[in-house]
Design a protein around this motif. Structure first.
Motif, short mmCIF file in Angstrom:
data_model
loop_
_atom_site.label_atom_id
_atom_site.label_comp_id
_atom_site.label_asym_id
_atom_site.label_seq_id
_atom_site.Cartn_x
_atom_site.Cartn_y
_atom_site.Cartn_z
N GLY A 131 79.29 -5.90 -47.20
CA GLY A 131 79.24 -6.06 -45.76
C GLY A 131 79.43 -7.51 -45.37
O GLY A 131 79.13 -8.42 -46.13
N LEU A 132 79.94 -7.74 -44.17
CA LEU A 132 80.12 -9.10 -43.67
C LEU A 132 79.89 -9.05 -42.18
O LEU A 132 80.60 -8.37 -41.45
N LYS A 133 78.90 -9.77 -41.70
CA LYS A 133 78.60 -9.77 -40.29
C LYS A 133 79.45 -10.79 -39.55
O LYS A 133 79.88 -11.79 -40.11
N SER A 134 79.64 -10.54 -38.27
CA SER A 134 80.39 -11.48 -37.44
C SER A 134 79.63 -12.78 -37.34
O SER A 134 78.40 -12.82 -37.33
N SER A 135 80.38 -13.88 -37.26
CA SER A 135 79.76 -15.18 -37.13
C SER A 135 79.11 -15.36 -35.77
O SER A 135 78.33 -16.26 -35.56
N ASP B 148 79.26 -1.44 -34.71
CA ASP B 148 77.99 -1.98 -35.18
C ASP B 148 77.90 -1.80 -36.70
O ASP B 148 78.61 -0.98 -37.29
N ASP B 149 76.98 -2.55 -37.31
CA ASP B 149 76.83 -2.49 -38.76
C ASP B 149 76.49 -1.08 -39.25
O ASP B 149 76.88 -0.69 -40.35
N ASN B 150 75.76 -0.31 -38.45
CA ASN B 150 75.35 1.02 -38.90
C ASN B 150 76.30 2.12 -38.46
O ASN B 150 76.03 3.31 -38.66
N ASP B 151 77.43 1.78 -37.84
CA ASP B 151 78.41 2.78 -37.44
C ASP B 151 79.17 3.31 -38.67
O ASP B 151 79.38 2.59 -39.63
N ASP B 152 79.59 4.56 -38.58
CA ASP B 152 80.33 5.20 -39.67
C ASP B 152 81.80 4.79 -39.59
O ASP B 152 82.52 5.20 -38.68
N ARG B 153 82.23 3.99 -40.55
CA ARG B 153 83.62 3.52 -40.54
C ARG B 153 84.57 4.51 -41.20
O ARG B 153 85.72 4.17 -41.48
N LYS B 154 84.08 5.72 -41.45
CA LYS B 154 84.97 6.81 -41.86
C LYS B 154 85.21 7.80 -40.73
O LYS B 154 85.94 8.77 -40.91
N ASP B 155 84.59 7.54 -39.59
CA ASP B 155 84.80 8.38 -38.42
C ASP B 155 86.07 7.91 -37.73
O ASP B 155 86.07 6.95 -36.96
N ILE B 156 87.18 8.58 -38.03
CA ILE B 156 88.49 8.10 -37.60
C ILE B 156 88.61 8.04 -36.08
O ILE B 156 89.17 7.09 -35.52
N THR C 70 99.70 -14.62 -43.43
CA THR C 70 98.28 -14.44 -43.11
C THR C 70 98.03 -12.94 -42.99
O THR C 70 98.66 -12.27 -42.17
N PHE C 71 97.13 -12.44 -43.80
CA PHE C 71 96.85 -11.00 -43.90
C PHE C 71 95.53 -10.73 -43.20
O PHE C 71 94.49 -11.25 -43.60
N VAL C 72 95.55 -9.91 -42.15
CA VAL C 72 94.39 -9.73 -41.28
C VAL C 72 93.73 -8.37 -41.51
O VAL C 72 94.34 -7.33 -41.28
N ASN C 73 92.49 -8.40 -41.96
CA ASN C 73 91.67 -7.21 -42.06
C ASN C 73 90.51 -7.30 -41.08
O ASN C 73 90.24 -8.37 -40.52
N THR C 74 89.82 -6.18 -40.87
CA THR C 74 88.55 -6.26 -40.17
C THR C 74 87.54 -6.94 -41.08
O THR C 74 87.71 -6.99 -42.30
N GLU C 75 86.45 -7.45 -40.49
CA GLU C 75 85.47 -8.18 -41.29
C GLU C 75 84.88 -7.31 -42.40
O GLU C 75 84.71 -7.76 -43.53
#
Length: 493
Positions: free
Chosen positions: A4-8, A106-114, A69-74
């Motif tokens: 995991g990586l939180k936003s700055s 949010d950190d606890n959101d399901d990132r597999k929920d398309i 420059t290769f851009v991903n989500t955090e």
């Protein structure tokens, strides 16, 4: 393992630029030289099946003198960096800067929920991408000349226009799926779909010769999300046409011989440049989210030629305990050596105990190997692999085709049914499993189909013919080779 990586918490241009992973291992003079190169921003949908081909493309662009420059989500950037560090570091990415932006979840959101993630991406990520681009310029990076974006990131088009950045696009699935997306208005007009994307009739249709027939229940936006999220995913497929029309060129990880029917009716700015690889030796990292277990390569070295059943279902498929158990027992039942990729999240919680799986692995230790992730391209290129039991994601499909490996198809969702139908109905380089009345692929079915695929000489022969066609296409003078040169020339303008 998920990193995991939180936003700055800071959105200033300098703070955003500070989240870039700089060129690694470069001297001062090399950095100055890099600054003079044309700067390309590469933007994938943050999913493994999208990151991998765009990372392969990025390596190829670096080899042709571009700065990327290769851009991903955090969240996904953290996973890529974690896997790279587990493999020894980021030095192999020289020429590629890794950057990250928040995804709005949010950190606890399901990132597999398309449905949830694409809704969040379209609302939050344009602003974050703007701040990233402004931050890079404020930090002294060269102005971005081109955006090479995943067609599903249609929202990035307005960002590029705002900065005067030219746009090329990448289409990750089969070209046939793009045909389906572009034909949505016609499918609605013909009464096959309603204007919300739901089938009006249960039937199998074919858009053109050479494009695989498809049942209306297996359209790419079906079986992806819960019904309430269906409108978001259907809208996503409709909008792909917008970016396809506005991009100066759309490149695909495909080649003419496998999708001739699709390329005949796609717009002329859509061209195949595949099958893609990061490099000829398959040494450069391709943005894996999980660390690769390379011990399986030594295990393969000890196996006979054409003896191993390779089993992998990509980064998304999840089996319930009953199906997981049938798959395990079916592999054991074949009596053949097998290499099986079992992600930490591959099966749901239930009556499948860790003790049962430990006992299974102890029982098959002499013939089978289970890993959590592996260097799939190297595995499929190995002489020991006899067939590929696959979910039929497009990257896996192209990797299997490029290496002449017969398939046993076991699609899970989305575009994978199109890919299965290519394999079984058009190319005839494999078979498909057939679930029982309860929807379960039994151990006996798996054993029977593996034996049929491995023992069918005609399937093997056709697989080798497509392998040879793939290699010709990417070799000097081949169609994909020439298309890639045209793409490079465009980016140099």
């Amino acid at each position: 393992m998920v990193f995991g990586l939180k936003s700055s918490g800071s959105s200033s241009p300098i703070a955003v630029a500070a989240r870039l992973l700089p060129l690694v291992g470069c001297s001062h003079s090399e950095r100055e030289s890099a600054m003079a190169k044309a700067h390309i921003l590469v933007l994938p949908v943050p999913a493994q099946g999208h990151v991998t081909p765009l990372m392969e493309l990025s390596h190829r662009l670096v080899d042709h003198g571009f700065e990327v420059t290769f851009v991903n989500t955090e969240a996904h950037h953290a996973r890529v960096v974690g896997a790279l560090q587990a493999a020894g570091g980021t030095a192999a990415l020289t020429g590629i800067h890794l950057a990250s932006i928040p995804d709005g979840l949010d950190d606890n959101d399901d990132r597999k929920d398309i449905g949830k993630i694409f809704d969040s991406y379209s609302r939050h990520m344009p602003g974050h991408l703007e701040r990233l681009i402004a931050g890079m310029e404020a930090a002294g990076r060269p102005k971005v000349k081109w955006l090479v974006c995943d067609v599903y990131t249609w929202w990035s088009l307005d960002v590029a226009k705002k900065f005067g950045i030219r746009v090329a696009a990448f289409w990750p699935p089969a070209a046939a799926c793009l045909v389906i997306c572009l034909k949505i208005p016609k499918l609605i007009e013909d009464g096959l779909l309603n204007n919300k994307g739901w089938p009006e009739r249960e039937e199998t249709f074919q858009l053109a010769p050479g494009i695989p027939p498809l049942h209306t229940s297996q359209l790419p936006w079906m079986n992806v999300v819960a019904p309430e999220a269906h409108p978001v995913v259907f809208e996503l497929h409709i909008r792909t046409g917008m970016l396809t029309a506005h991009a100066e060129m759309v490149v695909c990880n495909s080649f003419h011989e496998v999708e001739a029917g699709a390329f005949k009716i796609l717009p002329p700015n859509v061209v195949p440049i595949g099958p893609l690889t990061s490099d000829r030796e398959l040494r450069k990292p391709v943005g894996q989210f999980l660390p690769e277990d390379t011990q399986c390569l030594q295990w393969l070295d000890a196996q006979r030629d054409g003896s191993v059943v390779y089993v992998a279902f990509g980064s998304t498929a999840v089996f319930d305990p009953r199906q997981f158990r049938e798959l395990a027992l079916g592999l054991e039942l074949t009596g053949r050596p097998f290499l099986w990729v079992v992600r930490p999240d591959f099966t749901t919680a239930g009556d499948l105990s860790k003790a049962w799986f430990d006992e299974f692995q102890a029982r098959v230790a002499g013939t089978g190997m289970v890993v959590s992730w592996c260097p799939q391209q190297k595995v499929l290129a190995h002489r020991a692999v006899a067939c590929f039991v696959s979910h039929c994601g497009w990257n896996s499909t192209m990797e299997g085709v490029r290496n002449g490996v017969p398939f046993l198809c076991w699609p899970y969702f989305a575009d994978q049914f199109v890919d299965r139908n290519y394999i079984t109905d058009v190319w005839r380089t494999g078979l498909a499993v057939s679930p029982d009345a309860g929807g379960v692929v039994t151990k006996e079915e798996l054993r029977s189909k593996v034996e049929q695929v491995v023992g069918d000489g005609e399937i093997g022969k056709r697989a080798r013919l497509f392998r040879d066609a793939a290699r010709r296409s990417i070799s000097e003078g081949g169609a994909s080779y020439e298309n890639f040169q045209k793409f490079v020339d465009l980016l140099r303008e």
